[in-house]
Design an enzyme around this catalytic site. Structure first.
Site, mmCIF file in Angstrom:
data_model
loop_
_atom_site.group_PDB
_atom_site.id
_atom_site.type_symbol
_atom_site.label_atom_id
_atom_site.label_comp_id
_atom_site.label_asym_id
_atom_site.label_seq_id
_atom_site.Cartn_x
_atom_site.Cartn_y
_atom_site.Cartn_z
ATOM 1 N N ALA A 248 4.002 1.582 7.621
ATOM 2 C CA ALA A 248 2.569 1.402 7.411
ATOM 3 C C ALA A 248 1.708 2.329 8.276
ATOM 4 C CB ALA A 248 2.203 -0.070 7.637
ATOM 5 N N ASP B 10 3.471 -4.652 7.264
ATOM 6 C CA ASP B 10 2.721 -3.741 6.399
ATOM 7 C C ASP B 10 1.303 -4.243 6.147
ATOM 8 O OD1 ASP B 10 5.747 -3.246 5.712
ATOM 9 O OD2 ASP B 10 4.618 -1.445 5.203
#
Lengths: 345, 345
Positions: B47, B236
């Protein structure tokens, strides 16, 4: 597709499962050492299948023992049985089948070697035939537990390929499918050796049973998304208290099933029940080579220098097992009492 | 090893993580489309790393937009940002980084295009630098939670490779290791794309931190055998209530950790917290191509005709999360209140 076949010329042919689903090749075993090697490298695998293969292996050993005297013959046969039994430690069916053949010989104290050889072959055939028949019974008993339209998560391969035929967990699925229950199956791929991908998916695609493949780590999320109704697996050994040794990853599935309130069923013949072991803590768990995890098809996946833990099985405590589906009926808790009823002498 | 580097000649070099650990190759991105393609095919992943890469991607887009008028420039830049944001839906850092750059331009209503381009590059550098600095803070905060000699199970790769540098979950491990805590790490291989095997094991071997690789389905048994003290993963996207989207398999680990009474920690910068989403149910979960599961390195593992379910992420409910380790401190429940304190405006 036959897992194994005994040839009239006195050799055993084994479907080499390491090449599936892409290569369908039968290995010819002419000696018990060939069979031991095939078990060790997983050309034949699955607790009932290695039991039947080892039984035929002992027949091959008997053919090769040239001692004319009964006692010498039995001693050497015992040694071959020990070697076959040592190939894989976890599944009890291997030892069970070998014991059964040796016991058969002990029951014939007056027979000489040629008759003993014939008795061994007859008993190996019986192990094989009874395994298939037992699996059909498991299928029928288990099918009763499967609701219409059930979405079934299974792990590894407890199918025709893991047995002499029909399968245990996949036997239940076959029977439910045959009964028109419109089941669908989620197959966990089963790392490291991908028996779910290579064997279970292959068997089910061939049968026209809808199957969706997932990686093992998707099972929890699959349950959280309410896409599963029950979990159904095979077993390599079941202790007297109902603790179940089965392919690595089974325990995680049992915990997840419990968390999501899903039934967790184990399908196995009574030959998988080992009443000598009071709990799963006593079941020997095979650890296999790191390369199974670090490599795939000869190709390195991992960096040099990494350690690996590679247990081939795990133990699921009986508290997480909703029922054990055997060839003598469905067994519910309390397992110590009820397993003895079906599997005791 | 740098995940990405901005070159003075105005191009972005990205370490192609699909080739690791065996091939260390940097891709040169000369356009935002190059960056979008690299994100889509996971050459850059994680991420925070895709957030920083997208920021530089927007800089490349700005370079290529020849409109001299500010409004036309901004409109076209917005379109490029939309394209970059659409490459992967689950990680919020991607959108967060793009929003931050666009916001920067809005804060300069009187600047013309050349100055806006310069401001974008400066802000992209800031995203990059602050990510590394934030990870070091995460590492230091998290290290406090790690007992001496801890055996830490991690999943996927939340390392230097998943970020601009140092890592989130692996940042905590690096900091604990650096503090002399003698940690050992179990890395779940993380099917289907094996980020644990290829990236996490590789990072840790390079650092001399003891690492043992397991297949994902071994995690439960590893805990049952009392070989793990805590579970530590990245994220994420984290919803306002503390629900965590992370690599598929994270949810199963959280359930297993809960079952075994082990702490389950999530390490992520506050840029991963999405206060606009009230719960994890609103987080879009990317589903990826079946071939990721059925094939490995171009080789078919599965039979033809099998279906596949391939979600790239799952959602772990906040109740299973012991704490979230951020760059602004460790956040404990109640998450709705406490995440807002660290991540709110």
């Amino acid at each position: 597709m036959e897992t194994m076949r005994w040839k009239e010329d006195g050799r055993l042919e084994l479907l080499d499962q390491t090449g599936l689903p892409h290569e369908v090749v039968y290995l010819t075993c002419s000696s018990y050492q060939d069979v031991a090697g095939a078990i060790r490298r997983l050309a034949v695998r699955g607790a009932p299948a290695i039991g039947a293969a080892a039984a035929y292996g002992l027949v091959l050993a008997a053919e090769a023992i040239k001692e004319p005297a009964r006692e010498d013959f039995l001693l050497r046969l015992q040694a071959a049985a020990g070697e076959l039994a040592a190939t894989r430690p976890t599944a009890v069916n291997l030892q069970w089948a070998l014991d059964r053949l040796l016991q058969k010989l002990r029951s014939k104290p007056n027979e000489e070697v040629p008759a003993l050889r014939a008795a061994l072959l007859e008993e190996a055939h019986a192990v094989y035939r009874e395994d298939v028949a037992g699996n059909v019974k498991i299928g029928n008993y288990g099918s009763e537990l499967v609701p219409f339209g059930a979405r079934i998560l299974t792990h590894c391969n407890a199918g025709a390929l893991a047995t002499a035929g029909y399968g245990t967990a996949l036997g239940v699925i076959r029977a439910a499918h045959g009964a028109g229950k419109q089941v669908i199956v989620y197959a966990g791929e089963t790392r490291p050796l991908l028996q779910g991908t290579r064997l279970t998916a292959w068997e089910l695609v061939q049968e026209g049973i809808p199957v969706t493949l997932i990686t093992d780590n998707m099972a929890g999320y699959l349950m959280a998304r309410e896409k599963v109704d029950l979990v159904l697996v095979g077993a390599d050994r079941i202790a007297a208290n109902g603790d179940v040794a089965n392919k690595i990853g089974t325990y995680s599935l049992a915990v997840l099933a419990g968390k999501h309130g899903l039934p967790f069923y184990v399908a196995a013949p009574v030959s998988t029940v080992d009443l000598k072991l009071t709990s799963g803590a006593e079941i020997p768990i095979e650890e296999r080579a790191p390369a199974e995890v670090t490599h795939l098809a000869g190709r390195a996946l991992a960096p040099e220098g990494v350690r690996v833990w590679n247990p081939a099985f795990d133990v699921t405590p009986h508290r997480l097992v909703t029922a054990v589906i055997t060839d003598r009926g469905v067994v519910y808790p309390p397992y110590r009492e009820n397993l003895r009823k079906v599997a005791g002498k």
